[in-house]
Design an enzyme around this catalytic site. Structure first.
Site, PDB file in Angstrom:
ATOM      1  N   LYS A  22       0.874  -1.042   0.034  1.00  0.00           N
ATOM      2  CA  LYS A  22       0.122   0.008   0.042  1.00  0.00           C
ATOM      3  C   LYS A  22       0.693   1.349   0.120  1.00  0.00           C
ATOM      4  CE  LYS A  22      -1.453   1.749   4.179  1.00  0.00           C
ATOM      5  NZ  LYS A  22      -1.632   3.143   4.162  1.00  0.00           N
ATOM      6  N   ASN A  23       1.951   1.261   0.865  1.00  0.00           N
ATOM      7  CA  ASN A  23       2.772   2.511   1.071  1.00  0.00           C
ATOM      8  C   ASN A  23       3.534   2.941  -0.183  1.00  0.00           C
ATOM      9  OD1 ASN A  23       1.364   2.787   3.377  1.00  0.00           O
ATOM     10  ND2 ASN A  23       3.610   2.499   5.109  1.00  0.00           N
ATOM     11  N   CYS A 126      -5.353  12.892  13.246  1.00  0.00           N
ATOM     12  CA  CYS A 126      -5.336  11.486  12.903  1.00  0.00           C
ATOM     13  C   CYS A 126      -5.326  10.883  14.162  1.00  0.00           C
ATOM     14  CB  CYS A 126      -4.135  11.088  11.767  1.00  0.00           C
ATOM     15  SG  CYS A 126      -3.644   9.776  11.942  1.00  0.00           S
ATOM     16  N   ARG A 131       0.804  14.285  13.188  1.00  0.00           N
ATOM     17  CA  ARG A 131       1.344  14.161  11.881  1.00  0.00           C
ATOM     18  C   ARG A 131       1.433  15.369  11.125  1.00  0.00           C
ATOM     19  NH1 ARG A 131      -1.099   8.332   9.978  1.00  0.00           N
ATOM     20  NH2 ARG A 131       0.876   8.544   8.603  1.00  0.00           N
ATOM     21  N   ASP A 316       4.771   0.513  12.000  1.00  0.00           N
ATOM     22  CA  ASP A 316       3.664  -0.154  11.530  1.00  0.00           C
ATOM     23  C   ASP A 316       3.286  -1.719  11.883  1.00  0.00           C
ATOM     24  OD1 ASP A 316       2.713   2.265  10.314  1.00  0.00           O
ATOM     25  OD2 ASP A 316       3.374   1.822   8.282  1.00  0.00           O
ATOM     26  N   ARG A 408      -8.727  -0.517   4.643  1.00  0.00           N
ATOM     27  CA  ARG A 408      -7.745   0.411   3.927  1.00  0.00           C
ATOM     28  C   ARG A 408      -6.438   0.080   3.767  1.00  0.00           C
ATOM     29  NH1 ARG A 408      -6.240   4.677   7.786  1.00  0.00           N
ATOM     30  NH2 ARG A 408      -5.020   5.001   6.000  1.00  0.00           N
TER      31      ARG A 408
END
Ligand code: UD1
Length: 429
Positions: A22-23, A126, A131, A316, A408
């Site tokens: 995803k990233n 968030c 952030r 993560d 997501r």
């Protein structure tokens, strides 16, 4: 709203195909804004964030064709995206879109570099911390952008175009490195980025930009040198495998026991996390097919961990590792250094019977004999999957609410786990 229901206590056995990262997929899709020619991306994962970015890019005028198997099909091959930003019709990224996904702020670099202007909503707060984006803006200012903040929007222009500069980040930021890299690729002259993020996804984006005609050296190290090009052209690039998905399933197997092949996973993308897992007593073998992860009857050894930028232990994977440590034979300490508020999962893991105490940026986890199923609430992407890992090992039924967080970032999570013998299902409504 969908929920995930898990009957815990089953070992995982089988094969889990690892999806595209995803990233990496998100900034790669954004890179399509840099050229009027077609950028073809293979191995794009099917994720809600990818769908949202598709919509956002469409709003700027990017034509996107998607091919590949559909959700529910037998094979787990990624999708192929053909993105063509021939005509950029709008350089504004509005609040109602950017606020849904932080990474969409990153359109600012390419829009400014190619069109000389952009108006992008500030992403806002968030669940895992404040952030901010000042590193992104400082990098763009160094490249010659004028920037004003008005009514929650960053309004920026570079009348004579961007020009190369030295950018030195005070702290490692993945997103700000992407912004600098994407913008500098179309700036006049040379840009030097110091203290750049070394994450594999940055290298993946740089490799794609190189295929598009950019001249970049040093990506994947703290110092990146870019000779800006006047124009970039089309290219074809395959998204690298998702190291966070890989680490997540490796931790799930470590938690439940069993033997799973993580097909397509690459060891070099997560050596720190795999070293930690080995110390817990999990076996990891590198094969041609991917990584084979197994744990037999042996208990889980406690290991202390500190999150760090790559190549350190990734933030993560912190929540997932904490879930694993709840069943360790002893006490472990987990220190979070990247985001100040990334312990939202602690209270929810406690609902499953975990014993965790917090002191500033350190969580102390006292391993317990058994976890017991309970209803729990997902709070962010990685936290939600830590609750799934907890639920897989807990006795009885666990229901994870607000699973849109999971969608997501994890492609077909239930299907992948069901195939390995987990009793897990999605309940609609
Ligand atoms: C990316 C990843 C996210 C991961 C994070 C850290 C994507 C889509 N997301 O997020 O999954 O958890 O890297 O590995 O790739 N910071 C500032 N000012 C700035 C920018 C960042 O202070 O202008 C701080 C942040 O608050 C944070 C730290 O820098 O404390 C690292 O954040 P950053 O690397 O920028 O995270 P993201 O790129 O948003």
């Amino acid at each position: 709203m969908d929920r995930i229901r898990i009957q815990g206590g089953r070992a995982l056995n089988g094969t889990i195909p690892i999806s595209g990262a995803k990233n990496a997929a998100l900034p790669l899709m954004i890179a399509s804004l840099l050229t009027e020619e077609k950028l073809i991306l293979d191995n794009v994962p099917r994720l809600a964030d990818v769908g949202l970015l598709q919509y956002i890019l469409g709003n700027h005028g990017v034509d996107i064709m998607v091919s590949g198997k559909r959700a529910g099909d037998e094979e787990h091959a990624g999708q192929t995206f053909e993105l063509c930003a021939k005509n950029i019709v709008d350089t504004t990224a509005p609040y109602h879109l950017v606020s849904k996904m932080r990474a969409s702020f990153w359109v600012i670099g390419p829009l400014l570099a190619r069109m000389g202007q952009a108006k992008v909503s500030l992403p806002g707060g968030c669940a895992i911390g404040t952030r901010p984006v000042e590193f992104h803006l400082d990098a763009l200012r160094a490249l010659g952008a004028e920037i004003e903040i008005e009514e929650g929007y960053v309004i920026t222009q570079a009348k004579g175009g961007l020009r190369g500069a030295k950018i030195s980040f005070p702290k490692v930021s993945v997103g700000a490195t992407h912004t600098a890299l994407l913008a500098a690729s179309l700036a006049r002259g040379e840009t030097l980025i110091e203290n750049a993020a070394c994450e594999p996804e940055v290298l993946d984006v740089a490799n794609c930009l190189i295929a598009m005609g950019a001249n970049i050296e040093g990506a994947g190290t703290p110092t990146i040198r870019i000779q800006g090009a006047q124009k970039l052209h089309g290219a074809r690039h395959s998204v690298l495998p998702d190291r966070i998905e890989t680490g997540t399933y490796a931790m799930a197997v470590a938690m439940t026991g069993g033997d799973v092949m993580l097909a397509g996973a690459r060891e070099d993308l997560l050596t720190a996390a795999l070293d930690v897992l080995r110390k817990t007593g999990t076996k990891i073998a590198v094969t041609n097919e991917g990584l084979r992860v197994s744990r037999n009857g042996a208990g889980i050894a406690p290991v202390d961990v500190t999150t760090e930028p790559f190549p350190g232990f990734p933030t993560d994977l912190q929540a997932q590792f904490m879930a694993l440590m709840t069943r360790a034979k002893g006490t472990s300490r987990i220190r979070e250094t990247i985001f100040e508020n990334r312990f939202m999962h602690v209270q929810e893991l406690a609902r499953l019977g975990a014993k965790i105490s917090l002191d500033g940026d350190v969580a102390t986890v006292e391993g317990v004999e058994r976890l017991k199923g309970a209803p729990v609430m997902a709070t962010d992407l990685r936290a939600s999957v830590s609750l799934v890992i907890g639920g897989l090992a807990a006795e009885g039924e666990t229901t994870v609410h607000r699973v849109y967080h999971l969608d997501r970032g994890f492609e077909r999570l239930e299907q992948k786990l069901v195939r390995c013998g987990a009793l897990i299902e999605r309940v609609s409504g």
